[in-house]
Design an enzyme around this catalytic site. Sequence first.
Site, PDB file in Angstrom:
ATOM      1  N   SER A 182      -0.195   5.373  -0.051  1.00 47.73           N
ATOM      2  CA  SER A 182      -1.212   6.223   0.568  1.00 47.73           C
ATOM      3  C   SER A 182      -1.353   7.595  -0.064  1.00 47.73           C
ATOM      4  CB  SER A 182      -0.912   6.386   2.062  1.00 47.73           C
ATOM      5  OG  SER A 182       0.352   7.003   2.256  1.00 47.73           O
ATOM      6  N   HIS A 210      -3.992   0.339   3.262  1.00 47.11           N
ATOM      7  CA  HIS A 210      -5.035   0.948   2.440  1.00 47.11           C
ATOM      8  C   HIS A 210      -5.673  -0.052   1.474  1.00 47.11           C
ATOM      9  CE1 HIS A 210      -4.092   5.086   3.750  1.00 47.11           C
ATOM     10  NE2 HIS A 210      -2.870   4.599   3.880  1.00 47.11           N
ATOM     11  N   LYS A 245      -8.647   2.287   9.303  1.00 46.27           N
ATOM     12  CA  LYS A 245      -9.043   2.765   7.975  1.00 46.27           C
ATOM     13  C   LYS A 245     -10.350   2.073   7.578  1.00 46.27           C
ATOM     14  CE  LYS A 245      -4.323   4.079   6.878  1.00 46.27           C
ATOM     15  NZ  LYS A 245      -3.749   3.787   8.219  1.00 46.27           N
TER      16      LYS A 245
END
Length: 402
Positions: A182, A210, A245
């Site tokens: 990240s 992610h 996300k």
Amino acid sequence: MRIEIITTRDWTQWLDTRRAEGLERRLRVGQSPQGVSMRVDGRELLTFCSNDYLGLANHPDIVAALQMGAARWGVGSGAAHLVNGHFEPHDALEFALAEWLRVDRSLLFSTGYMANLAVVGGLVGRGDTVVADKLNHASLVDAAQLSGATLRRYRHGDMADARRQLMRATGTRMLLTDGVFSMDGDVAPLADLMALAEEFDAWLVVDDAHGFGVWGEEGRGSLSELGLIDAGVPEYLVQVGTLGKAFGTAGAFVAGASQPVEVLLQRARSYLFTTAQPPALAVATLASLAIVKSATDLRASWRARVAEFKRGLPPGIELMPSQTPIQPVLVGDSTQAVAWSTRLADAGLWVPAIRPPTVPQGASRLRVTISAAHTPAHIEHLTNALTGLEFTQNPDFPPPPC
């Protein structure tokens, strides 16, 4: 009767030191929905700090699904999943996530932190060994430490070091890694990790928070992008994903073979002893998943913006190697990173300064994140501002660092 007065530690010096070293953190208050343009503490800012990689956090279809879900299912779930907090939308979302990832089962969690605590603590314990990348997310570090297993950390991405740690391991072995890191934006050597997991009969847990939604076929993440699960997902592989996300909603999931997921349902404390996410949120995430699966154009968009960003960078800016939407600009000194972030804020850009302990000493950076919702004009604004960086601070509006 004499009452004993217990005094607490005076934190004044500690706080003053953090402030002097440029390590103080401050909350910023958003006054508009999540997006590439936001009003923050009374200022209009173009944001390059969000993990909303596909720009779905305020997507009208997902908003409508959340509203419909609340009208049908109410707001709170009322209890843990195993009491009476598991509803049809939760069940449908778990099935849909498993089908999307082509695995046997998935299990929902309220946060990614809780999912990582569950999967590590649920599958290993005292007498076992976790072999983990040194740059793993804090939730993975905490999960390994709280599990009671022996934690052995290998140098970032160093498979020879990972092998050495596995050879010293006892009990059940677990390899633990981020998929996309990240703060650096690089990708774990997943093919090599899979080979080590097979050789040493170890679990491989990949937190692809992610990566999911961002790349891979239908957004299936890092393993899919690298072609590592085209022939099927091995039973030793457990994947963790977050929904706050690229999905634009909230919560998390663990996905894998039937048996490890069932073990987590039976014994993972962060699953057993917490209230389930609202069922309306699961309705919204089902709508989001449908968009993610078909979002080829959105995934192409963030890639195009990243390429424009790299082309437009001025000489002297040190960009860390990354092919993901996370594009860190290495600064080094914490105070200097804060100064750069402040100057960008003065130019109407929200780019956080990331400093220790989030990153190692001497590795402070600007964490630039690029979304499919950014336009070429947004990217040009950012690169122009980076070109004109000066090392002065505006104390009236310090940056919102991490």
